[in-house]
Design a protein around this motif. Sequence first.
Motif, short mmCIF file in Angstrom:
data_model
loop_
_atom_site.label_atom_id
_atom_site.label_comp_id
_atom_site.label_asym_id
_atom_site.label_seq_id
_atom_site.Cartn_x
_atom_site.Cartn_y
_atom_site.Cartn_z
N LYS A 1 -47.43 11.72 -4.05
CA LYS A 1 -47.77 13.12 -4.38
C LYS A 1 -49.01 13.19 -5.26
N ASN A 2 -49.04 12.36 -6.31
CA ASN A 2 -50.16 12.43 -7.25
C ASN A 2 -51.42 11.75 -6.73
N LEU A 3 -51.20 10.74 -5.90
CA LEU A 3 -52.35 9.95 -5.44
C LEU A 3 -52.94 10.45 -4.13
N ILE A 4 -52.15 11.21 -3.35
CA ILE A 4 -52.63 11.65 -2.04
C ILE A 4 -52.53 13.17 -1.89
N LEU B 1 -43.90 2.14 1.70
CA LEU B 1 -45.14 2.57 1.05
C LEU B 1 -46.24 2.85 2.08
N LEU B 2 -46.43 1.95 3.03
CA LEU B 2 -47.48 2.15 4.02
C LEU B 2 -47.19 3.36 4.90
N THR B 3 -45.93 3.54 5.29
CA THR B 3 -45.58 4.71 6.12
C THR B 3 -45.80 6.00 5.35
N SER B 4 -45.39 6.03 4.10
CA SER B 4 -45.60 7.24 3.28
C SER B 4 -47.07 7.52 3.08
N THR B 5 -47.84 6.45 2.90
CA THR B 5 -49.28 6.63 2.71
C THR B 5 -49.92 7.25 3.95
N ILE B 6 -49.62 6.69 5.11
CA ILE B 6 -50.21 7.20 6.36
C ILE B 6 -49.78 8.64 6.61
N ALA C 1 -57.55 4.14 -2.79
CA ALA C 1 -57.36 2.98 -1.93
C ALA C 1 -57.06 1.73 -2.73
N TYR C 2 -57.76 1.53 -3.84
CA TYR C 2 -57.52 0.34 -4.67
C TYR C 2 -56.11 0.37 -5.28
N ILE C 3 -55.70 1.54 -5.76
CA ILE C 3 -54.36 1.64 -6.36
C ILE C 3 -53.28 1.36 -5.33
N LEU C 4 -53.44 1.94 -4.14
CA LEU C 4 -52.45 1.71 -3.08
C LEU C 4 -52.40 0.23 -2.71
N PHE C 5 -53.55 -0.42 -2.66
CA PHE C 5 -53.55 -1.84 -2.30
C PHE C 5 -52.89 -2.67 -3.40
N GLY D 1 -54.09 -8.32 -10.43
CA GLY D 1 -54.52 -7.27 -9.51
C GLY D 1 -53.37 -6.58 -8.81
N MET D 2 -52.26 -6.42 -9.49
CA MET D 2 -51.10 -5.75 -8.92
C MET D 2 -50.73 -4.55 -9.78
N LEU D 3 -50.04 -3.60 -9.15
CA LEU D 3 -49.53 -2.43 -9.85
C LEU D 3 -48.04 -2.33 -9.59
N GLU D 4 -47.26 -2.51 -10.64
CA GLU D 4 -45.81 -2.49 -10.49
C GLU D 4 -45.31 -1.06 -10.49
N TYR D 5 -44.42 -0.75 -9.57
CA TYR D 5 -43.81 0.58 -9.53
C TYR D 5 -42.39 0.43 -9.00
N LYS D 6 -41.57 1.41 -9.33
CA LYS D 6 -40.20 1.42 -8.87
C LYS D 6 -40.09 2.12 -7.52
N LYS D 7 -39.03 1.80 -6.82
CA LYS D 7 -38.84 2.42 -5.50
C LYS D 7 -38.68 3.93 -5.62
N ASP D 8 -38.05 4.38 -6.72
CA ASP D 8 -37.86 5.82 -6.90
C ASP D 8 -39.16 6.54 -7.24
N ASP D 9 -40.15 5.80 -7.70
CA ASP D 9 -41.42 6.43 -8.06
C ASP D 9 -42.38 6.59 -6.89
N GLU D 10 -41.96 6.10 -5.71
CA GLU D 10 -42.86 6.17 -4.56
C GLU D 10 -43.25 7.60 -4.19
N PRO D 11 -42.31 8.59 -4.15
CA PRO D 11 -42.73 9.98 -3.84
C PRO D 11 -43.71 10.54 -4.85
N LYS D 12 -43.49 10.22 -6.14
CA LYS D 12 -44.44 10.68 -7.15
C LYS D 12 -45.81 10.04 -6.95
N LEU D 13 -45.79 8.76 -6.61
CA LEU D 13 -47.05 8.06 -6.37
C LEU D 13 -47.84 8.70 -5.23
#
Length: 1529
Positions: A1207-1210, A1250-1255, A1228-1232, A1193-1205
């Motif tokens: 941008k596309n998810l929010i 990640l949480l700060t960028s999400t908020i 919400a599920y993907i972010l968790f 139940g995890m989604l692996e991502y790189k630190k550099d991909d956080e802005p793309k995540l």
Amino acid sequence: AELLKDYKQGDKVIQLRLEEGKELEYCLDPKTKELPPLRNPDILVGENDLTALSYLHEPAVLHNLRVRFIDSKLIYTYCGIVLVAINPYEQLPIYGEDIINAYSGQNMGDMDPHIFAVAEEAYKQMARDERNQSIIVSGESGAGKTVSAKYAMRYFATVSGSASEANVEEKVLASNPIMESIGNAKTTRNDNSSRFGKYIEIGFDKRYRIIGANMRTYLLEKSRVVFQAEEERNYHIFYQLCASAALPEFKTLRLGNANYFHYTKQGGSPVIDGIDDAKEMVHTRQACSLLGINDSHQMGIFRILAGILHLGNVGFTSRDADSCTIPHKHEPLTIFCDLMGVEYQEMSHWLCHRKLATASETYIKPISKLQAINARDALAKHIYAKLFNWIVDHVNKALHSTVKQHSFIGVLDIYGFETFEINSFEQFCINYANEKLQQQFNMHVFKLEQEEYMKEQIPWTLIDFYDNQPCINLIEAKLGILDLLDEECKMPKGSDDSWAQKLYNTHLKKCALFEKPRMSNKAFIIQHFADKVEYQCEGFLEKNKDTVYEEQIKVLKSSKFKMLSELFQDEEKALSPTSATPSGRTLLSRTAVKPAKAKPGQASKEHKKTVGHQVKLHLESLPFDRCFVFLYRFDEKRAVQQLRACGVLETIRISAAGFPSRWTYQEFFSRYRVLMKQKDVLSDRKQTCKNLLEKLILDKDKYQFGKTKIFFRAGQVAYLEKIRADKLRVACIRIQKTIRGWLMRKKYLLAHLGTLALTSVHLPLTRSFSCESTFCLLMLREHKAIIIQKHVRGWLARVRYRRSLKAIVYLQCCYRRMMAKRELKKLKIEARSVERYKKLNIGMENKIMQLQRKVDEQVNAPRVNGQKSLIILGSQDASCSYFGIIYLVTETMEKKLVEETKQLELDLNDERLRYQNLLNEFSRLEERYEDLKDEVNLMVVSGLKDSKIMCCLWTRQELESENKKLKNELNELQKALLEKSSPVVTAPGAPAYRVLLDQLTSVSEELDVRKEEVLILRSQLVSQKEAIQPKVSNSLRIQSLQDYHMLNEDGELWLVYEGLKQTNRLLESQLQSQKKSHDNELEALRGEIQSLKEENNRQQQLLAQNLQLPPEARIEASLQHEITRLTNENLDLMEQLEKQDKTVRKLKKQLKVFAKKIGELEVGQMENISPGQIIDEPIRPVNIPRKEKDFQGMLEYKKDDEPKLVKNLILDLKPRGVAVNLIPGLPAYILFMCVRHADYLNDDQKVRSLLTSTINGIKKVLKKRGDDFETVSFWLSNTCRFLHCLKQYSGEEGFMKHNTPRQNEHCLTNFDLAEYRQVLSDLAIQIYQQLVRVLENILQPMIVSGMLEHETIQGVSGVKPPGLRKRTSSIADEGTYTLDSIIRQLNTFHSVMCQHGMDPELIKQVVKQTFYITGAVTLNNLLLRKDMCSWSKGMQIRYNVSQLEEWLRDKNLMNSGAKETLEPLIQAAQLLQVKKKTDEDAEAICSMCNALTTAQVIQLLHLCAPLNYEVLTQPISYLFLGLAFISRV
């Protein structure tokens, strides 16, 4: 009053009955013979807009104001664009923040009159049109202008919000104590009268929030500083200083009692009851501190004011007629010089002398005592004016904003037209300014009328209105009053008397507006627009010149007192609100400093700046938009005077000259539907109204038809109301007559029965005999009368019967002809229909039996019908020969029918014989098949294998030949049927043909089945032959019976037999399944045909209905039908798409399973193959299956991909796409899952980022698209879902109670995110509040229209005609909202929230808040609108509430608490419908209205209106209201 006797031409007296019942003889004027003005109908009494009155005249206006103010306690009334207000001299609870919110966003005509409605109109037009606005507050002293201006500013501050740190409204209000102390004074009419004009500009930024303010003052009454009339006071600040003289800091000012100073004792009334001047001084000083005026400046102000008081006590002694002097060391002058910091000798000298300059030299000339006193007073006024301007400057500095001003709303507080017993220069200036304002006002009203006529496209007729330009020319034109005044001021020996003579010589008898009093040569009369005013010439020149000598100013400029010298520095360029500035502000003061040597042309320029000229410039710079007027108190004479002075009656006169009464077509239809007959009501409301008006009002000039409204001239609505009232009165009388007659008959019958009972028991025998004889006589007469009645009624009944019979026969003929045509048309359509043949080709035997039964019925029916016809014809009159003809025609038709029936029977018998032959042949074949079957079995038992095979082959050939033979017979039979000559039998549509065709089809199907069985049997025989061949060869070699028995013992023959049995069963099952599928298919086709028939009938009905509709309605109906059809098709396609999706998913799963199995088989085969085989065979690719993995139940991502995540998810995610194509809550599920992976890596930086960028991303999206309900709802759902996931998998015991062991394994292990959960919780609350705001903004325009204004139950409530406020509304009608609009919007809200997977409890809370908003807005508007408080409106509200409750039931939301939020509205509607007369009614209301406050109940009782057919003789008594209040307490 009511007219008792019809008026005839020439009558001198009119008989009247007043409302109180007193009769009166009204004598007409013998010269004019004018009749008394007519009264408006009851529906218009108490109307909130004076322009809506049918009769517009002064008595009607006064009566309407009296009803509203005295009876209904309503202080505001519209008069077109004017708001008329009456000062109640008490604090009313109608200015709170809830009232402001109720008026915010509403149109001016949709709510009851209020100052907030005018303010909202100005604010709305500023924001929409981007034009600066002005509100003019006018009225006499004590009318409440200043207080009303405060309320307007408070409204702007509340609805817009302040962009600055400190509230601008508070700063403006803080300036009020200062401005009132230095600008207000006691007059004979008002203890706190503003003696200056004030114009406050409230500045707004681009977002229309208040950022600052600026104040301009003008027309300061400086003469009050040096003179006060009897019972009046000087400005309050002087008396506050005197009352505070004992304070330590004021010791140096050497003040005393107010009666000691000349400038404060002239009025003889230094004290105001209830006012403590010492306390007021404290408030003034506190206000100065709040606005940034420090203590040193405050003491400087008080020093100057004290100096003015001491200057007023300076006395002069005459030396001769042309000179005067001041006593040596005169104490008042000494104190003045000490306070001002000037030399005593210089000030003493220049108070008694003046400097004259000629072309060559300068002279110093003494002045007389009177001139010295005037110069002293002019100096005092000049100092006070400078100080006043300095204080206003500092107030403006405190109100100034550094933000750039985008627009502003100006509030002009100006005293209105004034007339006193003695009118002087001040009243002349004020009235001249009001003349200019009235001219602009008239033009504005006239322009609005013209725009309305052009908008509605009605013929434009020029409206004549009063133009006061001649009066303005009299004052300001060349050689006008002001021009002559300025000229007289230039003259060395000019005086008031000489100026008056010039006026008489120039204007008397030449200008109709100028008059001379009979008993005076020092006064003149001007006919203003409001009234005639007599002005006294005394003092005009001196007040106009207001000369201050330059030498005195130089002395003050040289003062050691810094603040005083600042007041007079650079006098020409001094920036003050009342001085000429580059911004266009004008000095509205007559003060002019006279220099020693005038520059060429300076004097002329000085005199051009007259009061009238400067007032004109100032008024032209104002963006005139709205005007509202305040009356002093409800005194008839003064009210009329103020209405005239403020132009209200002129507004009414302009409206009355055109078409003052205006109704929309729907309003007119709803009101006057009772005057129409049912046949007059058309689908086109506009044409219906036109037809009715053409019948009722013959003079077409009395009304005009516009695009959306009907325009009536004055008096026409009253005429229509009279016709309506008469019609209702006649209807009521008819109902009463019928009911009373029924009651009296019932009463009579009871009395008659009682009389008969008493008579039979108690009367003597003789009287009984007399009664019996009388009764017998009556019975005899009654019997004879009955005989006569019997014959007459019989004759009448026969006549009616003959007439009815003739009509019935004719109708039957027409109806039968019509039905026959329809049946023929239907038969033709069915004959061409393929589906018809399909439906008929079902069954053979049943069809034959039905056909036989029908034939029998047709044979028997003519006989029965013939008998019936003979019986009917025999019973009729012999004269009815028509029935005889019918009988003959019927008889001939019956003969033909019998012949055709016999022919049909013969053909049917032939076909039946052929069918029987076919059946026999079929049965023979079946028997043959059974025999063959038995023979095959015998061959198997005997062991003759070769013989059996040959027999089977022979049997197959025989069956094939039989099949061919049978087919040939069937073909011959079909040809024979086709060659039949009878068209009735052999026609393709004939019943016999259809029956035989069905038989042929069934037999063919049976033969095909048999053929398939033979083929199966042949295949089995061949396989058996191959299996038996080795065994047969062995048996031939052994040639012994023992071997045969041994072979039979193995059970092979038995196995063959069982195989045949299974084959038969298989064939039977296949036959059954095919038959079942055929039946199902047939049923489906039948259902489809039935649905097509229903659709065809429905289409025909719609077509017939559309043909009856007018073209516009036809197009609309067709569009609606097309929309419905497309919607249904869309739903069907969506269902098909869902089914296909399910099928695809199922197939994918199966494909995966099959691929897995194939891979396993290939691996197994590879294991079984030897190494040599592997070497020899070519290598081919092998699919290696992936083993089942236990996902974490995890989604692996790189630190550099956080802005793309993010941008596309929010940021770029579209809620609609997620709701349609993906699962709810996916972001919400993907972010968790990303958070879980970061927790798994124990990377706190990654989690925090990640949480700060999400908020922040969610906040950014909501800021950008915060007005979209779907976006806000989507992120509220996902934020809550994300928060729930963080809580559920946090690892805390409180959140893990309901988790499964599997879920507990996925809990976070390294980080405690409690702080972030709190942040997300706060964010969810903010999103919820934003969602409620968006929801409220969407629903706000719908609520009042849908819940209150729209008539859900048509015809229940009557409407009143709209006034001018409805015509000049700032926003045009954008389409009327109904209750259906609200329910559709609620459905949209609910579906969006459900699609996004919002929690059910959260949905309930949103729905509850929505219903609360709906109920609150509806109730607030109900409490503010008198026209909505009626019995019929209560019924409408209760029906609307019931529809909302039904919506809650449909959505299963009854337990959400939303219904309870509507309880106050329900109780308010019930209150409108209950009785309100007795004490019991008061107790019932108190027990019923437990959700309403006392103030709300009393307000509803105030506003509650009677029914349309009731007459409100007196308002609801305050005794009843008191009882209600006491009971509640």
